[in-house]
Design a protein around this motif. Structure first.
Motif, short mmCIF file in Angstrom:
data_model
loop_
_atom_site.label_atom_id
_atom_site.label_comp_id
_atom_site.label_asym_id
_atom_site.label_seq_id
_atom_site.Cartn_x
_atom_site.Cartn_y
_atom_site.Cartn_z
N THR A 146 0.98 -1.10 -0.03
CA THR A 146 -0.09 0.07 0.29
C THR A 146 0.84 1.21 -0.02
OG1 THR A 146 0.00 -0.12 2.54
CG2 THR A 146 -1.64 -1.27 1.34
N ASP A 147 0.36 2.39 -0.50
CA ASP A 147 0.88 3.50 -0.09
C ASP A 147 1.63 4.05 1.11
OD1 ASP A 147 0.16 4.12 -2.91
OD2 ASP A 147 -1.06 5.74 -2.63
N ASP A 148 1.00 3.59 2.32
CA ASP A 148 1.50 3.76 3.59
C ASP A 148 2.71 2.89 3.63
OD1 ASP A 148 -0.10 5.70 4.18
OD2 ASP A 148 -1.52 4.51 5.41
N SER A 187 6.01 12.82 -1.80
CA SER A 187 5.23 12.89 -0.33
C SER A 187 6.31 12.69 0.56
CB SER A 187 4.31 11.77 -0.42
OG SER A 187 4.61 10.65 -0.22
N VAL A 188 7.64 11.97 0.30
CA VAL A 188 8.57 11.93 1.36
C VAL A 188 9.76 12.67 1.02
CG1 VAL A 188 7.83 9.62 2.01
CG2 VAL A 188 9.45 9.89 0.07
N ARG A 207 2.98 6.51 -9.95
CA ARG A 207 2.75 6.20 -8.53
C ARG A 207 4.07 6.45 -7.91
NH1 ARG A 207 2.24 0.55 -5.52
NH2 ARG A 207 1.59 1.39 -3.49
N ALA A 208 5.43 6.08 -8.41
CA ALA A 208 6.65 6.42 -7.75
C ALA A 208 6.46 7.82 -7.68
CB ALA A 208 7.66 5.81 -8.53
N LEU A 266 4.50 9.14 -4.64
CA LEU A 266 5.12 8.65 -3.42
C LEU A 266 6.37 9.42 -2.92
CD1 LEU A 266 4.13 4.92 -3.74
CD2 LEU A 266 3.28 6.43 -1.74
N TRP A 322 12.63 11.84 -8.15
CA TRP A 322 12.03 10.81 -8.89
C TRP A 322 12.85 10.75 -10.42
CZ3 TRP A 322 8.64 11.77 -13.31
CH2 TRP A 322 8.06 10.77 -13.74
N VAL A 330 4.82 1.50 1.33
CA VAL A 330 5.84 2.23 0.54
C VAL A 330 6.55 3.17 1.17
CG1 VAL A 330 6.62 3.07 -1.37
CG2 VAL A 330 5.02 1.22 -1.61
N ARG A 331 5.68 4.31 1.80
CA ARG A 331 6.39 5.48 2.29
C ARG A 331 7.12 5.06 3.62
NH1 ARG A 331 1.66 8.53 0.31
NH2 ARG A 331 0.26 7.43 1.91
N ARG A 373 10.92 6.06 3.70
CA ARG A 373 11.66 6.97 5.19
C ARG A 373 12.45 6.13 5.91
NH1 ARG A 373 5.66 8.72 5.65
NH2 ARG A 373 5.67 11.00 4.84
#
Length: 514
Positions: A93-95, A121-122, A114-115, A118, A126, A97-98, A102
């Motif tokens: 899931t996205d969570d 978001s961190v 998608r990459a 994500l 990319w 992966v994050r 991290r």
């Protein structure tokens, strides 16, 4: 840990291969085929892309892609910058992966849209994977050009995340000396040469796919075919077209191929096949070998040991039901609770020592200290060594069921169930019980068209096992839960039995469920 002046595993795969043509095959997938020169060019360009994003020694590059050639080229490009690669399972899931991004402090994420989201978001950079094989920003640098700096042996090469079945996934730190030792060991054991071609079946976010099916054959001068998503309907077509000399897979793949293959297949190119990640029923291994005329060598190992520690020989005696002998350069013992080596035939914890053993878990010194003790990797697996040094895995220590003070190893019950001709898969877990503490409960998948019943399977177990080992319940299912590698996972089964009503688990009282 090796001295920093020691070359990395990257130096073992020269981009100018004097013993092979620059146009010999290197890596191919469904979309492209890279020869040695093409591969070297893509790696150099990708390394320069990473350099432009500030990637340097000690950094981590993440890749979020399904199996394709770009994962391999990005891995080598990261190593050319002295950075580590952390491959991410696209099914997360996205969570999830994050969390991995991290935890690994990934500076760059390679992948699709998608990459990109994500990575943003961190706060990571990319790289669009679609541009890696058609990037025209930099002129070609030629197949003979040197790529510097190369990572040193002590630099981290891979950050591989565990499945997280006992909590948050842990990042296993494998440095270049680990991969050097592991790939050297595999090349020696399997006698890999430039004539070998591996068929990559397992996912590249797992160390098995990266080391057994990619790094080792490339080091030997061979090449790699990245297979399409596994399907029993197309697998043998891929084998017959690409003519690999070996592949590595989990027991589920062998079971599915055995169950669903209904035509004659040409396996003449295959020297051997590897079975790992979970214990395989001896009957399945023997049946597959006889039916498809391919030696199946079962092995054992952990990500913490760079993938493998024991494997059955290809040419020497293979013992079905065992996971073979210690690989070259490794020591494998079975020890008691107080660390005393057990005699042949005695059960104990499997421990491993060698240059392949991980540096540790990322940012988890206490958990590292718990498994790395006095130079040995404590696996948490229960095993038995025979007089010839062949290891048999009894079970996971944490999976052992204690019923009224009696120890029950689920694998013993599972092996009994697999001896029934109608059983394809089996899993046994412990169910809480007020009287006995725990009782064994079995889940099985039966062969298509089989009329075998739960009652029949309980009777089958009762004929071979002590009464306290015979399952208190037998559940026949269409399928059993598996992780993204295809390895059976018991967590959902434990949760299912814990949520059901108490049973009378006295010998003779059995619940059958379909």
């Amino acid at each position: 840990m090796s001295d920093s002046s020691t070359p990395s595993v990257l130096a073992r795969i020269p981009f100018r291969r004097e013993h092979r043509s620059a146009r010999a095959p290197c890596v191919q997938d469904r979309d492209r085929a890279l020869d040695n020169a093409d591969f070297a060019e893509v790696v150099r360009r990708t390394a320069r892309r990473l350099e432009g994003l500030g990637v340097d020694r000690g950094d981590t590059v993440a890749v979020l892609l399904p199996n394709r050639a770009e994962i391999v080229t990005v891995m080598f490009a990261a190593w050319c910058r002295g950075a580590a690669l952390t491959p991410i399972n696209p099914a997360l899931t996205d969570d999830e992966v994050r969390y991995q991004l991290r935890d690994s402090c990934s500076a760059v994420v390679v992948g699709g849209e998608r990459a990109w989201a994500l990575a943003s978001s961190v706060g990571a950079s990319w790289v669009d994977a679609e541009t890696l094989h058609r990037d025209s920003h930099e002129p070609p640098v030629g197949p003979g050009a040197e790529v510097l700096p190369l990572a040193d042996a002590s630099d981290v090469a891979l950050v591989i995340y565990t499945s997280g079945t006992t909590g948050r996934p842990k990042g296993v730190l494998l440095d270049h000396s680990n991969l050097d030792a592991m790939s050297t060991s595999l090349i020696e054991h399997f006698e890999l040469t430039a004539a070998d071609r591996s068929l990559l079946v397992l996912p590249l976010f797992h160390v098995n796919g990266l080391v057994v099916s990619v790094l080792s054959p490339l080091r030997a001068g061979g090449d790699v075919v990245v297979a399409p998503r596994f399907s029993p309907d197309t697998f043998w077509d891929v084998v017959e077209v690409n003519r690999p000399t070996y592949f590595s897979a989990v027991p589920t793949v062998y079971s599915v191929l055995d169950t669903h293959t209904d035509r004659a297949v040409d396996t003449s190119s295959l020297r051997f096949a590897i079975c790992g990640a979970a214990p395989a029923p001896a009957e399945l291994v023997s049946r597959f070998e006889r039916r498809f005329d391919v030696p199946v060598v079962e092995g054992y190992g952990l990500s913490e040991g760079s993938v493998a520690s024991t494997i059955n020989p290809v040419a020497g005696p293979r013992k079905p039901g065992t996971v073979g002998v210690a690989l070259p350069g490794q020591e494998v013992l079975v020890v008691s609770d107080d660390g005393r080596p057990q005699r042949p035939g005695e059960r104990g914890e499997v421990v491993v020592r060698g240059a392949n053993v991980m540096r540790g878990y990322l940012g988890r010194p206490e958990e590292t200290a718990a498994v790395l003790r006095a130079g040995w990797l404590h696996t948490g697996d229960v095993g038995i060594l025979d007089e010839d040094g062949y290891l048999r895995i009894v079970d996971r220590m944490k999976d052992m069921i204690i019923r009224g003070g009696e120890n029950i190893y689920p694998k013993e019950v599972e092996d009994c169930l697999h001896r029934h001709p109608g059983v394809v898969e089996a899993a046994v877990v412990g169910k809480p019980d007020e009287k006995y503490g725990e009782v064994p409960v079995a889940f099985v998948v039966v062969r298509p068209g089989s009329a075998v019943t739960a009652e029949e399977l309980i009777g089958h177990c009762a004929a071979s096992l002590a009464r306290y080992k015979t399952p208190a319940e037998m559940h026949v299912r269409d399928q059993l839960p598996k992780n993204s590698v295809g390895k059976l996972v018991k967590g959902p089964l434990r949760a299912a039995v814990s949520a059901t009503t108490p049973i009378d688990a006295s010998p003779g009282n059995r619940r059958c469920a379909t």
